[in-house]
Design a protein around this motif. Structure first.
Motif, mmCIF file in Angstrom:
data_model
loop_
_atom_site.group_PDB
_atom_site.id
_atom_site.type_symbol
_atom_site.label_atom_id
_atom_site.label_comp_id
_atom_site.label_asym_id
_atom_site.label_seq_id
_atom_site.Cartn_x
_atom_site.Cartn_y
_atom_site.Cartn_z
ATOM 1 N N SER A 70 -4.935 -10.218 2.050
ATOM 2 C CA SER A 70 -4.997 -10.830 0.965
ATOM 3 C C SER A 70 -4.718 -10.755 -0.300
ATOM 4 N N ILE A 71 -3.532 -11.508 -0.725
ATOM 5 C CA ILE A 71 -2.848 -11.831 -1.529
ATOM 6 C C ILE A 71 -2.492 -11.815 -3.654
ATOM 7 N N LEU A 72 -4.295 -11.620 -3.421
ATOM 8 C CA LEU A 72 -5.133 -11.239 -4.569
ATOM 9 C C LEU A 72 -3.953 -10.446 -5.609
ATOM 10 N N PRO A 73 -3.365 -9.051 -5.377
ATOM 11 C CA PRO A 73 -2.533 -7.983 -5.775
ATOM 12 C C PRO A 73 -1.273 -9.277 -6.972
ATOM 13 N N LEU A 74 -0.712 -9.864 -6.054
ATOM 14 C CA LEU A 74 0.908 -10.665 -6.314
ATOM 15 C C LEU A 74 0.065 -12.051 -7.810
ATOM 16 N N LEU A 75 -1.093 -12.624 -7.255
ATOM 17 C CA LEU A 75 -1.702 -13.427 -8.141
ATOM 18 C C LEU A 75 -1.857 -12.647 -9.589
ATOM 19 N N PHE A 76 -2.351 -11.363 -9.415
ATOM 20 C CA PHE A 76 -2.455 -10.157 -10.376
ATOM 21 C C PHE A 76 -1.296 -10.032 -11.466
ATOM 22 N N ASP A 77 0.143 -10.283 -10.714
ATOM 23 C CA ASP A 77 1.569 -9.920 -10.864
ATOM 24 C C ASP A 77 1.176 -8.191 -10.534
ATOM 25 N N GLU A 78 0.661 -7.592 -9.380
ATOM 26 C CA GLU A 78 0.904 -6.587 -8.955
ATOM 27 C C GLU A 78 1.586 -6.829 -7.730
ATOM 28 N N LYS A 79 1.779 -5.837 -6.587
ATOM 29 C CA LYS A 79 3.025 -5.617 -5.929
ATOM 30 C C LYS A 79 2.537 -5.507 -4.524
ATOM 31 N N MET A 80 2.871 -6.080 -3.888
ATOM 32 C CA MET A 80 1.575 -5.576 -2.725
ATOM 33 C C MET A 80 2.450 -4.788 -1.532
ATOM 34 N N LYS A 81 2.640 -4.649 -0.326
ATOM 35 C CA LYS A 81 3.657 -4.213 0.192
ATOM 36 C C LYS A 81 4.164 -4.988 1.749
ATOM 37 N N GLU A 82 5.503 -4.314 1.854
ATOM 38 C CA GLU A 82 6.318 -5.342 2.726
ATOM 39 C C GLU A 82 5.456 -5.668 3.849
ATOM 40 N N ARG A 83 5.812 -6.819 4.117
ATOM 41 C CA ARG A 83 5.028 -6.864 5.708
ATOM 42 C C ARG A 83 6.342 -7.810 6.576
ATOM 43 N N ASP A 84 6.038 -7.926 8.108
ATOM 44 C CA ASP A 84 6.550 -9.184 8.897
ATOM 45 C C ASP A 84 5.933 -10.185 8.381
ATOM 46 N N LEU A 85 6.161 -10.639 9.180
ATOM 47 C CA LEU A 85 5.955 -12.232 9.496
ATOM 48 C C LEU A 85 5.886 -13.093 10.904
ATOM 49 N N PHE A 86 5.530 -13.686 11.622
ATOM 50 C CA PHE A 86 5.218 -13.696 12.518
ATOM 51 C C PHE A 86 4.765 -15.044 12.988
ATOM 52 N N TRP A 87 5.361 -16.221 14.031
ATOM 53 C CA TRP A 87 5.137 -17.054 13.844
ATOM 54 C C TRP A 87 5.548 -17.143 15.830
ATOM 55 N N HIS A 88 4.306 -18.233 16.943
ATOM 56 C CA HIS A 88 4.156 -17.740 18.390
ATOM 57 C C HIS A 88 4.342 -19.337 18.618
ATOM 58 N N PHE A 89 4.297 -20.092 19.767
ATOM 59 C CA PHE A 89 4.921 -21.393 20.371
ATOM 60 C C PHE A 89 5.640 -21.423 21.564
ATOM 61 N N PRO A 90 4.697 -21.107 22.525
ATOM 62 C CA PRO A 90 4.576 -21.086 23.341
ATOM 63 C C PRO A 90 4.741 -22.673 24.568
ATOM 64 N N ILE A 91 5.268 -23.957 24.117
ATOM 65 C CA ILE A 91 4.547 -24.938 24.441
ATOM 66 C C ILE A 91 5.943 -25.620 23.665
ATOM 67 N N TYR A 92 5.776 -26.928 24.445
ATOM 68 C CA TYR A 92 7.113 -28.207 24.005
ATOM 69 C C TYR A 92 6.540 -29.043 23.246
#
Length: 477
Positions: free
Chosen positions: A352-374
């Motif tokens: 949930s990004i509600l904290p960001l929408l209401f001008d609060e901070k979110m704990k930093e996190r990593d983002l991931f992507w996976h593409f096992p094809i061509y």
């Protein structure tokens, strides 16, 4: 008598409190309008810096919205991106990694056998449509669905032109249409018609809560704009790799229609209780429009392929402004759940990004992507990819703070970039900063293990390295 008066005062307080809570509850459950443009690039809007494309309605909306400048899709092309947004789950859950088939490109240039790829999401998945419907909303989809044959099996009451089709087809933006939609006026424009149907839905359901999903077919190919708008942009000077008059005409038509929809919400006095999300399903096609300073475009896991525009508006609730925290479209579902049914237990992969929408901070996190094809090249000289034959070969990607690591399965290649100093991903720092590269690689491998992400390992018997070398040379002639 004193006890009687005291009792009635207490009763009034309880009733008043209950009424207040009911009003409060209603105010936290807004209508939701989700506008998802097809193949619209991160830099293809006026408020994102374009000097060629004209988007006055969206520019105005941006001033009233939270503008996320580091917003990402969960995939670099349309089917997996949409499936992940609608389900709130990584592709490992629904099985869609690309627009079928997964083994695209000449078989003699693919070193590995691509992982299996699904064509549709399973009916058992609890989609956003089902979520809204079970929480008392009337639901409608108007445009490109693309992840099953019929969105009505996934919680939508109304479906206009939505099917497994991924684009309008030859000459498909002007009626008669190739999509399942009978024209009301000969020669009408598809983007106009979808918006008029969405407006009808709003008018008919103005006394109810509604979820309106408007996934325009535009600006996907075939590029087709209204002749008078095309003529306008032919006579306008382009810049920074943005100079296609037909594409510009399509963007302007899209912007005009967003303005029409927003105008209806205003006229019906629904704006104050409507949450509006505007985004794109993936990056724009590099050969059509540059996304500088981002590298590459649709189909690539460089920034130009997965970073997209994102606006979120809820009048008198969300303060306008620019937000630099990285978010992903997979966050929409948990955000809306937190707003509408926080008590409901659901397994979702975003946050949930509600904290960001209401001008609060979110704990930093990593983002991931996976593409096992061509995914084969679109335009070898324009794509900006790792090699000219494919926009993407099998691999995984992680963004951690300002750092981003690409891992490729064919040759074990690593590419490390600092997005703050090098948004174009032009300087591979994997060799000069091996400690950071290994740190991110370990995180990436752990994430794949946690989510049982398939990694293709079987060698392709048709692979021909000599043919591949010659094909690469010929592609760049």
């Amino acid at each position: 008598m004193k006890k009687y008066i005291l009792f009635n005062l207490l009763l009034l307080c309880v009733v008043g409190s209950t009424f207040s809570q009911s009003n409060s509850e209603r105010s936290t459950k807004p209508n939701v309008v989700l506008i998802n443009v097809d193949d619209l690039g991160w830099a293809d809007l006026g408020f994102m810096g374009s000097e060629y494309y004209e988007t006055p309605n969206l520019d105005k909306l941006s001033k009233e919205s939270k503008v996320f400048v580091h917003a990402y899709t969960a995939a670099s092309n349309c089917a997996p991106s949409r499936a992940t947004m609608i389900t709130g789950r990584y592709p490992m859950t629904h099985g869609i990694y690309t627009v079928h088939p997964a083994d695209r490109g000449d078989k003699r240039t693919r070193q590995l056998i691509a992982s299996p790829n699904e064509k549709v999401i399973n009916d058992s998945l609890y989609t956003l449509g089902k979520f809204f419907k079970e929480n008392g909303y009337t639901t409608g989809v108007f445009g490109k669905w693309h992840i099953s044959d019929d969105p009505k099996t996934h919680g939508f009451d109304v479906n206009v032109a939505g099917s497994h089709r991924g684009h309008p087809g030859e000459d498909g933006y002007f009626s008669p249409y190739n999509v399942k939609l009978e024209p009301e006026v000969q020669g009408e424009y598809l983007t106009d018609r979808l918006t008029s149907e969405a407006i009808k839905f709003v008018v008919e359901n103005q006394e109810k809560r509604f979820f309106l999903y408007l996934p325009f077919y535009t600006v996907h190919t075939p590029l087709m704009g209204k002749p008078e708008l095309v003529e306008k942009y032919i006579n306008k000077e382009g810049s920074k790799g943005q100079h296609n008059p037909v594409y510009a005409a399509m963007i302007q038509s899209m912007d005009e229609n967003v303005g029409k929809l927003l105008g209806i919400l205003d006229s019906l006095k629904l704006t104050e209780n409507t949450l509006i999300i505007f985004t794109s399903d993936n990056g724009g096609i590099r050969a059509t429009s540059y996304q500088d300073p981002l590298r590459a475009g649709k189909g690539s896991y460089y920034e130009g392929g997965i970073r997209v525009p994102l606006l979120v508006k809820w009048q008198n609730q969300i303060k306008s402004g620019v937000e630099n925290t990285p978010v992903v479209q997979m966050d929409f579902y948990p955000t809306l759940k937190a707003l509408i049914a926080p008590e409901k237990e659901l397994r979702l992969d975003g946050e949930s990004i509600l904290p960001l929408l209401f001008d609060e901070k979110m704990k930093e996190r990593d983002l991931f992507w996976h593409f096992p094809i061509y995914l084969e090249a679109y335009d070898p000289k324009e794509d900006g990819s790792r090699d000219p034959l494919f926009r993407t070969r099998p691999g995984s990607v992680i963004r951690s703070g300002d750092w981003k690591l690409h891992q490729y399965f064919e040759d074990g290649g690593l590419e490390l970039y600092n997005l703050k100093s090098d948004p174009y991903e032009s300087k591979n720092l994997a060799a000069s900063n091996p400690v950071k590269a290994q740190e991110l690689l370990q995180k990436l491998e752990k994430w794949r293990g946690d989510y049982s992400a398939p990694v293709p390992m079987i060698k392709n018997p048709d692979y021909d390295p000599d043919f591949e070398k010659e094909a690469i040379q010929n592609a760049m002639k």
